[in-house]
Design an enzyme around this catalytic site. Structure first.
Site, mmCIF file in Angstrom:
data_model
loop_
_atom_site.group_PDB
_atom_site.id
_atom_site.type_symbol
_atom_site.label_atom_id
_atom_site.label_comp_id
_atom_site.label_asym_id
_atom_site.label_seq_id
_atom_site.Cartn_x
_atom_site.Cartn_y
_atom_site.Cartn_z
ATOM 1 N N HIS A 62 -0.118 -32.172 -3.246
ATOM 2 C CA HIS A 62 -1.089 -33.615 -5.152
ATOM 3 C C HIS A 62 -0.395 -33.702 -5.922
ATOM 4 O O HIS A 62 0.728 -33.109 -6.501
ATOM 5 C CB HIS A 62 -2.429 -32.611 -5.077
ATOM 6 C CG HIS A 62 -2.814 -32.526 -4.147
ATOM 7 N ND1 HIS A 62 -4.467 -31.225 -4.321
ATOM 8 C CD2 HIS A 62 -3.549 -33.159 -3.198
ATOM 9 C CE1 HIS A 62 -4.333 -31.281 -3.363
ATOM 10 N NE2 HIS A 62 -4.416 -32.502 -2.435
ATOM 11 N N LYS A 71 2.685 -28.241 -13.369
ATOM 12 C CA LYS A 71 2.064 -27.096 -13.239
ATOM 13 C C LYS A 71 2.683 -25.581 -12.743
ATOM 14 O O LYS A 71 3.549 -25.884 -12.662
ATOM 15 C CB LYS A 71 1.911 -27.369 -11.610
ATOM 16 C CG LYS A 71 0.290 -28.567 -12.431
ATOM 17 C CD LYS A 71 -0.107 -29.097 -10.309
ATOM 18 C CE LYS A 71 -0.726 -30.552 -9.891
ATOM 19 N NZ LYS A 71 -0.939 -30.516 -8.892
ATOM 20 N N TYR A 131 -3.739 -21.757 -11.563
ATOM 21 C CA TYR A 131 -2.665 -23.129 -12.134
ATOM 22 C C TYR A 131 -2.620 -23.770 -13.642
ATOM 23 O O TYR A 131 -4.112 -23.892 -13.772
ATOM 24 C CB TYR A 131 -2.287 -24.182 -11.516
ATOM 25 C CG TYR A 131 -2.877 -24.903 -10.669
ATOM 26 C CD1 TYR A 131 -3.793 -26.034 -10.769
ATOM 27 C CD2 TYR A 131 -3.831 -23.840 -9.048
ATOM 28 C CE1 TYR A 131 -3.936 -27.092 -9.870
ATOM 29 C CE2 TYR A 131 -4.769 -24.951 -9.231
ATOM 30 C CZ TYR A 131 -5.548 -26.655 -9.355
ATOM 31 O OH TYR A 131 -5.639 -27.037 -8.543
ATOM 32 N N ASP A 169 -6.727 -34.785 2.385
ATOM 33 C CA ASP A 169 -5.446 -34.275 2.153
ATOM 34 C C ASP A 169 -5.347 -34.293 3.788
ATOM 35 O O ASP A 169 -4.115 -34.754 4.838
ATOM 36 C CB ASP A 169 -4.964 -32.538 2.251
ATOM 37 C CG ASP A 169 -5.437 -32.280 0.903
ATOM 38 O OD1 ASP A 169 -4.870 -33.053 0.060
ATOM 39 O OD2 ASP A 169 -5.380 -30.924 0.683
#
Length: 182
Positions: A62, A71, A131, A169
């Site tokens: 992503h 991130k 995250y 995905d």
């Protein structure tokens, strides 16, 4: 003292914070603005996320095209194989990836800067992944690239065949058809 270790991809960093363990368990700082800033890491994050996934779940790859996110990724339970892919066409490392196992409680996190796709595979029975993102999620900018694109060639440690994927995905385009960074 927080330690920074470079990876094979410039800008993608291991961030290791001290783990203070005793008979009761352990304590570690997940984030400290002043200390991170002194090391050249983001001083603030706009959004924090927590996902829980079962063994064999693969989330990714992503990225956000117009509001790219940095991130800071850390499992808080379990173990994951964490991956970053350079999606900056102007980079001499374009299309290259790096991956590493991260385990809850070991003090290690991975910082994935803007311009990279991110994904992970759950290696333990369950993994909770925390995250922090440098920008907020922007659905209009949300993109994915195929986790199994042979052009990228990620060697995922899949023990039991195909991973568990979201529909997004499972249908992500290959690198050659993806919207990319300049």
């Amino acid at each position: 003292m927080i330690r920074i270790q470079e990876t094979a991809l410039p800008g993608v960093l291991f961030v290791t914070t001290p783990v203070h363990a005793d008979a009761r368990g352990f304590f570690l700082e997940l984030f400290h603005a002043e200390k991170f800033s002194q090391l050249g890491l983001p001083r603030s994050f706009a959004q924090s996320n927590h996902s829980r996934s079962s063994r064999g779940t693969l989330r990714g790859l992503h990225y956000q095209l117009h509001e790219p996110q940095g991130k800071l990724v850390r499992p808080i339970t379990g173990r994951i194989f964490d991956v970053a892919v350079d999606l900056r066409r102007s980079s001499d490392r374009f299309g290259e990836w790096m991956g590493a196992e991260l385990e809850a409680g070991d003090g290690r996190a991975l910082y994935v800067p803007p311009g990279f796709a991110h994904g992970f595979l759950v290696l333990s029975d369950v993994a909770d992944v925390w995250y922090q993102c440098t920008t907020c999620f922007d659905a209009a900018s949300d993109r994915a690239v195929a986790w199994n694109d042979p052009t990228i060639g990620i060697t995922w440690p899949l023990a039991d065949g195909a991973p568990l994927l979201s529909p997004k995905d499972a249908h992500a385009p290959p690198l050659s058809q993806a919207d990319l960074f300049e």
